[in-house]
Design a protein around this motif. Structure first.
Motif, PDB file in Angstrom:
ATOM      1  N   CYS A 213     -23.669 100.844  81.858  1.00  0.00           N
ATOM      2  CA  CYS A 213     -22.393 100.715  81.148  1.00  0.00           C
ATOM      3  C   CYS A 213     -22.474  99.622  80.103  1.00  0.00           C
ATOM      4  O   CYS A 213     -22.898  98.513  80.376  1.00  0.00           O
ATOM      5  N   THR A 214     -22.046  99.937  78.880  1.00  0.00           N
ATOM      6  CA  THR A 214     -22.012  98.964  77.787  1.00  0.00           C
ATOM      7  C   THR A 214     -20.565  98.694  77.361  1.00  0.00           C
ATOM      8  O   THR A 214     -20.319  98.187  76.280  1.00  0.00           O
TER       9      THR A 214
ATOM     10  N   MET B  31     -27.664  89.979  81.693  1.00  0.00           N
ATOM     11  CA  MET B  31     -27.535  89.984  80.232  1.00  0.00           C
ATOM     12  C   MET B  31     -26.298  89.218  79.804  1.00  0.00           C
ATOM     13  O   MET B  31     -26.289  88.531  78.784  1.00  0.00           O
ATOM     14  N   ILE B  36     -24.196  84.524  77.352  1.00  0.00           N
ATOM     15  CA  ILE B  36     -23.304  83.362  77.232  1.00  0.00           C
ATOM     16  C   ILE B  36     -24.110  82.131  76.832  1.00  0.00           C
ATOM     17  O   ILE B  36     -23.718  81.378  75.924  1.00  0.00           O
ATOM     18  N   LEU B  38     -26.953  82.028  75.214  1.00  0.00           N
ATOM     19  CA  LEU B  38     -27.382  82.156  73.821  1.00  0.00           C
ATOM     20  C   LEU B  38     -26.203  81.934  72.874  1.00  0.00           C
ATOM     21  O   LEU B  38     -26.357  81.314  71.818  1.00  0.00           O
ATOM     22  N   SER B  39     -25.020  82.403  73.265  1.00  0.00           N
ATOM     23  CA  SER B  39     -23.840  82.213  72.416  1.00  0.00           C
ATOM     24  C   SER B  39     -23.489  80.737  72.311  1.00  0.00           C
ATOM     25  O   SER B  39     -23.098  80.255  71.246  1.00  0.00           O
ATOM     26  N   VAL B  42     -25.776  79.276  69.879  1.00  0.00           N
ATOM     27  CA  VAL B  42     -25.371  79.655  68.520  1.00  0.00           C
ATOM     28  C   VAL B  42     -24.233  78.763  68.038  1.00  0.00           C
ATOM     29  O   VAL B  42     -24.237  78.268  66.902  1.00  0.00           O
ATOM     30  N   ALA B  96     -32.605  94.430  77.939  1.00  0.00           N
ATOM     31  CA  ALA B  96     -32.102  95.326  76.887  1.00  0.00           C
ATOM     32  C   ALA B  96     -33.040  96.512  76.687  1.00  0.00           C
ATOM     33  O   ALA B  96     -32.601  97.656  76.593  1.00  0.00           O
ATOM     34  N   MET B 126     -25.132  98.039  70.133  1.00  0.00           N
ATOM     35  CA  MET B 126     -25.530  96.731  70.663  1.00  0.00           C
ATOM     36  C   MET B 126     -27.044  96.545  70.627  1.00  0.00           C
ATOM     37  O   MET B 126     -27.540  95.485  70.259  1.00  0.00           O
ATOM     38  N   PHE B 127     -27.774  97.570  71.019  1.00  0.00           N
ATOM     39  CA  PHE B 127     -29.235  97.414  71.048  1.00  0.00           C
ATOM     40  C   PHE B 127     -29.766  97.149  69.639  1.00  0.00           C
ATOM     41  O   PHE B 127     -30.579  96.242  69.436  1.00  0.00           O
ATOM     42  N   PHE B 134     -33.116  89.693  66.742  1.00  0.00           N
ATOM     43  CA  PHE B 134     -34.461  89.305  67.178  1.00  0.00           C
ATOM     44  C   PHE B 134     -35.364  89.025  65.968  1.00  0.00           C
ATOM     45  O   PHE B 134     -35.991  87.968  65.872  1.00  0.00           O
ATOM     46  N   LEU B 183     -25.548  89.598  63.902  1.00  0.00           N
ATOM     47  CA  LEU B 183     -25.018  88.673  64.911  1.00  0.00           C
ATOM     48  C   LEU B 183     -23.519  88.862  65.097  1.00  0.00           C
ATOM     49  O   LEU B 183     -23.016  88.885  66.224  1.00  0.00           O
ATOM     50  N   LEU B 187     -21.863  89.916  68.639  1.00  0.00           N
ATOM     51  CA  LEU B 187     -20.942  89.054  69.371  1.00  0.00           C
ATOM     52  C   LEU B 187     -19.549  89.669  69.451  1.00  0.00           C
ATOM     53  O   LEU B 187     -18.824  89.450  70.417  1.00  0.00           O
ATOM     54  N   GLY B 190     -20.173  91.855  72.347  1.00  0.00           N
ATOM     55  CA  GLY B 190     -20.789  91.168  73.483  1.00  0.00           C
ATOM     56  C   GLY B 190     -19.864  90.175  74.159  1.00  0.00           C
ATOM     57  O   GLY B 190     -19.800  90.119  75.386  1.00  0.00           O
ATOM     58  N   SER B 193     -17.477  92.292  76.199  1.00  0.00           N
ATOM     59  CA  SER B 193     -18.112  93.043  77.282  1.00  0.00           C
ATOM     60  C   SER B 193     -18.565  92.133  78.416  1.00  0.00           C
ATOM     61  O   SER B 193     -18.604  92.542  79.581  1.00  0.00           O
ATOM     62  N   SER B 197     -18.634  92.835  82.403  1.00  0.00           N
ATOM     63  CA  SER B 197     -19.890  92.864  83.162  1.00  0.00           C
ATOM     64  C   SER B 197     -19.853  91.903  84.347  1.00  0.00           C
ATOM     65  O   SER B 197     -20.529  92.114  85.337  1.00  0.00           O
TER      66      SER B 197
HETATM   67  C1  HEM Z   1     -28.335  84.907  69.331  1.00  0.00           C
HETATM   68  C2  HEM Z   1     -28.799  85.747  70.176  1.00  0.00           C
HETATM   69  C3  HEM Z   1     -27.983  86.627  71.091  1.00  0.00           C
HETATM   70  C4  HEM Z   1     -26.744  86.423  71.609  1.00  0.00           C
HETATM   71  C5  HEM Z   1     -25.847  85.231  71.408  1.00  0.00           C
HETATM   72  C6  HEM Z   1     -26.436  87.574  72.410  1.00  0.00           C
HETATM   73  C7  HEM Z   1     -25.272  87.732  73.115  1.00  0.00           C
HETATM   74  C8  HEM Z   1     -24.961  88.832  73.883  1.00  0.00           C
HETATM   75  C9  HEM Z   1     -23.825  88.976  74.717  1.00  0.00           C
HETATM   76  C10 HEM Z   1     -22.742  87.926  74.927  1.00  0.00           C
HETATM   77  C11 HEM Z   1     -23.884  90.209  75.275  1.00  0.00           C
HETATM   78  C12 HEM Z   1     -22.867  90.834  76.212  1.00  0.00           C
HETATM   79  C13 HEM Z   1     -23.434  91.138  77.552  1.00  0.00           C
HETATM   80  C14 HEM Z   1     -22.586  92.167  78.223  1.00  0.00           C
HETATM   81  O1  HEM Z   1     -22.331  93.243  77.636  1.00  0.00           O
HETATM   82  O2  HEM Z   1     -22.190  91.929  79.335  1.00  0.00           O
HETATM   83  C15 HEM Z   1     -25.041  90.857  74.775  1.00  0.00           C
HETATM   84  C16 HEM Z   1     -25.418  92.134  75.068  1.00  0.00           C
HETATM   85  C17 HEM Z   1     -26.547  92.746  74.571  1.00  0.00           C
HETATM   86  N1  HEM Z   1     -27.574  92.149  73.870  1.00  0.00           N
HETATM   87 FE1  HEM Z   1     -27.519  90.318  73.113  1.00  0.00          FE
HETATM   88  N2  HEM Z   1     -27.460  88.464  72.340  1.00  0.00           N
HETATM   89  C18 HEM Z   1     -28.440  87.913  71.550  1.00  0.00           C
HETATM   90  C19 HEM Z   1     -29.666  88.432  71.232  1.00  0.00           C
HETATM   91  C20 HEM Z   1     -30.075  89.713  71.570  1.00  0.00           C
HETATM   92  C21 HEM Z   1     -31.370  90.241  71.250  1.00  0.00           C
HETATM   93  C22 HEM Z   1     -32.477  89.494  70.509  1.00  0.00           C
HETATM   94  C23 HEM Z   1     -31.403  91.490  71.734  1.00  0.00           C
HETATM   95  C24 HEM Z   1     -32.633  92.354  71.605  1.00  0.00           C
HETATM   96  C25 HEM Z   1     -32.723  93.602  71.549  1.00  0.00           C
HETATM   97  C26 HEM Z   1     -30.119  91.772  72.367  1.00  0.00           C
HETATM   98  C27 HEM Z   1     -29.720  92.949  72.946  1.00  0.00           C
HETATM   99  C28 HEM Z   1     -28.524  93.135  73.609  1.00  0.00           C
HETATM  100  C29 HEM Z   1     -28.080  94.381  74.134  1.00  0.00           C
HETATM  101  C30 HEM Z   1     -28.818  95.708  74.054  1.00  0.00           C
HETATM  102  C31 HEM Z   1     -26.847  94.128  74.731  1.00  0.00           C
HETATM  103  C32 HEM Z   1     -25.951  95.130  75.362  1.00  0.00           C
HETATM  104  C33 HEM Z   1     -26.303  95.331  76.736  1.00  0.00           C
HETATM  105  C34 HEM Z   1     -25.678  96.621  77.063  1.00  0.00           C
HETATM  106  O3  HEM Z   1     -24.509  96.619  77.374  1.00  0.00           O
HETATM  107  O4  HEM Z   1     -26.371  97.620  76.949  1.00  0.00           O
HETATM  108  N3  HEM Z   1     -29.328  90.639  72.242  1.00  0.00           N
HETATM  109  N4  HEM Z   1     -25.705  89.996  73.940  1.00  0.00           N
END
Ligand code: HEM
Ligand code: SF4
Ligand code: FES
Lengths: 256, 238
Positions: A213-214, B31, B36, B38-39, B42, B96, B126-127, B134, B183, B187, B190, B193, B197
């Motif tokens: 779930c996303t 994740m 959190i 990573l945020s 940031v 991810a 999101m991906f 990245f 970004l 966010l 994210g 979500s 989560s």
């Molecule tokens: C500054 C860097 C990053 C921050 C602050 C960040 C922050 C977040 C946050 C807060 C979430 C929400 C988690 C949730 O849905 O419960 C999230 C989800 C996600 N992040 Fe990041 N993220 C970062 C970098 C990355 C990178 C480098 C990737 C690489 C592919 C990535 C891939 C994902 C994916 C795919 C999700 C969604 C997960 C899902 O629901 O399928 N993120 N991220």
């Protein structure tokens, strides 16, 4: 009203399947499934194989029916099963594409019919609830907060149709499983097995090959039973709590 | 009275981390937690960079250079933070990728026609916004931390010089715009979500989170973008 239908035809699991185009004369008072009944009568009359689709109650309560119409599970009517969708939602001359639920965990059996026994196995993994048998318990003996009983009933409304999986870009079963976990987890009767239920149902959901779930929200928008995303948060919370609360069988316990 | 108990299909040795990692729900919780972290980084990084706008102190040293020196002087803080961030990124990115692969396997045959009835672009991508972040981070490190590219006359420790020189040349500002769009979108979904989560689904909370995630994500992306734009516009110069 005259309609053109592009319908997914697939003889069985081994067949690759393809769309075939039909025209049918319907009227706006028919339900969608009655319109398909008319088409099938014509197909049978001309010696052709009728279109296979699931249905049972045709009242929107059993969860048996369901396929995708023009890219939307259960068709365009808001929060309604396809059996309860009437032809007045369509107009003369419209072209409709009918496609089965698409998910690895829901293999196509024939045409628009998919095998949803993965849902049954998730339910089975949930196990039983400890309720007393024998004489009926006094209705006031066990108090339930109004708000919780309302939410439990809201979640109990899930009919297991699978539209949540069908509409989810990740093919996740989170809304279905969440509804089942939330419905029992909110009531006092559901407490004794709450930990194991969350662990086992979530594990089974993964084993069946559903996605993750996303929080996209397509499931909520397509659910005919108005199950809300909150159910998924409840599943997540119950699962996470269960992971940390889970204990091995207490030594020497359980005899009795 | 005897009560039948159900035998539980939990693994023989019940490793909590293993159970978390093995399920999509647990992986999303990890994740969310790493997201959190990573945020927060940031946000801290952004607040620190605001000193770019405050010029020099009474001794004539640029505030942002003194701040950078302070960060680099404190080795336990520097390497502690870097280790935590690296581990967080690793968990976040590996999860991810695994979830993305699982998503593909969960629907091997795509719909011929599928409509999005009620969802945001940011939630559906999101991906891919993660992938943008990245590669942006790799570029950003090569740009300002290592000085490998795009900064004429790179001087380690002279952040003010590096930034003002680095944003004036070539396609750098454009790459930062792309990175910040990634970004911001990431966010925007994210931060909302994450609540879901981790099990906080009360509609009052999620409606609040949905709204504020959009505000916070927009502010973070825009303030970050203000740095290259201010340099380009000649508002900050060395
Ligand atoms: C500054 C860097 C990053 C921050 C602050 C960040 C922050 C977040 C946050 C807060 C979430 C929400 C988690 C949730 O849905 O419960 C999230 C989800 C996600 N992040 Fe990041 N993220 C970062 C970098 C990355 C990178 C480098 C990737 C690489 C592919 C990535 C891939 C994902 C994916 C795919 C999700 C969604 C997960 C899902 O629901 O399928 N993120 N991220
Ligand atoms: S949650 Fe809604 S869409 Fe999913 S199976 Fe239950 S009733 Fe159908
Ligand atoms: S046939 Fe029972 S819900 Fe549609």
């Amino acid at each position: 009203m005259k309609l053109t239908l592009d319908i997914w035809r697939q003889k069985g699991a081994a067949d690759a399947g393809r769309f075939e185009t039909y025209t049918v004369e319907a009227n706006e008072h028919m339900s969608f499934l009655e319109m398909l009944d008319v088409l099938n009568q014509e197909l049978i009359g001309s010696g052709k194989e009728p279109v296979a689709f699931d249905s049972d109650c045709r009242e929107g309560i059993c969860g048996m029916c369901g396929f995708v119409v023009n890219g939307v599970p259960h068709g365009p009517a808001d929060n309604t099963t396809i059996c309860q969708t009437h032809m007045r939602h369509f107009h003369d001359g419209e072209r409709l594409r009918l496609e089965p639920w698409r998910a690895a965990a829901f293999p196509v059996l024939k045409d628009l019919v998919v095998d949803r026994s993965a849902f049954d196995r998730i339910i089975q993994a949930g196990g039983f609830v400890s309720v007393r048998t024998g004489a009926a318990v006094d209705g006031n003996a066990m108090l339930v907060e109004k708000n919780k009983s309302d939410r439990a009933m809201t979640n109990a409304a899930c009919i297991g149709c699978g539209a949540c999986v069908a509409s989810c870009p990740n093919a996740a079963a989170a809304l279905f499983t969440g509804a089942k976990i939330a419905h029992l987890g909110l009531l006092p009767q559901g407490q004794p097995e709450r930990t194991d239920r969350a662990l086992n149902m979530v594990a089974q959901m993964g084993k069946e090959g559903f996605g993750h779930c996303t929080t996209i929200g397509e499931c909520e928008a397509n659910c005919p039973a108005h199950i809300k995303l909150e159910a998924i948060a409840q599943m997540n919370g119950d699962f996470l709590r269960a992971v940390f609360a889970k204990r091995e069988e207490a030594a020497g316990g359980g005899a009795g | 009275m005897s009560v039948a108990t159900k035998t539980v299909t939990a693994p023989p040795s019940f490793s909590r981390a293993g159970v978390l990692w093995a399920s999509t729900v647990g992986k999303k919780a990890l994740m969310a937690l790493t997201g959190i972290l990573l945020s927060l980084f940031v946000l801290g990084h952004l607040l620190g960079n605001l000193q770019l706008y405050f010029g020099r102190d009474s001794t004539g040293a640029y505030l942002i250079n003194k701040y950078a020196e302070f960060l680099h002087h404190n080795k336990p803080l520097l390497y502690g933070t870097r280790t935590v961030l690296l581990v967080a990124v690793l968990i976040h990115v590996v999860a991810a990728f695994q979830l993305q692969l699982g998503k593909g396997a969960a629907r091997p045959i795509e719909y011929h026609q599928k409509e999005s009835v009620n969802s945001t672009v940011s939630s559906r991508y999101m991906f891919w916004t993660g992938v943008i972040i990245f590669f942006f981070v790799l570029y950003h490190l090569a740009h300002f931390t290592l000085g490998w590219t795009g900064v004429p006359d790179f001087k380690e420790g002279d952040v003010f010089h590096n930034v003002t020189a680095g944003f004036r040349s070539g396609i750098a500002p454009l790459l930062y715009v792309i990175g910040m769009i990634g970004l911001g979108l990431h966010l925007r979904h994210g931060l909302y979500s994450t609540f879901q989560s981790l099990g906080a689904g009360n509609p009052a909370v999620s409606q609040w989170a949905l709204k504020w995630a959009a505000v916070v994500a927009t502010v973070i992306a825009l303030v970050n973008l203000s740095f290259p734009l201010a340099v380009l516009a000649g508002l900050v110069k060395g």
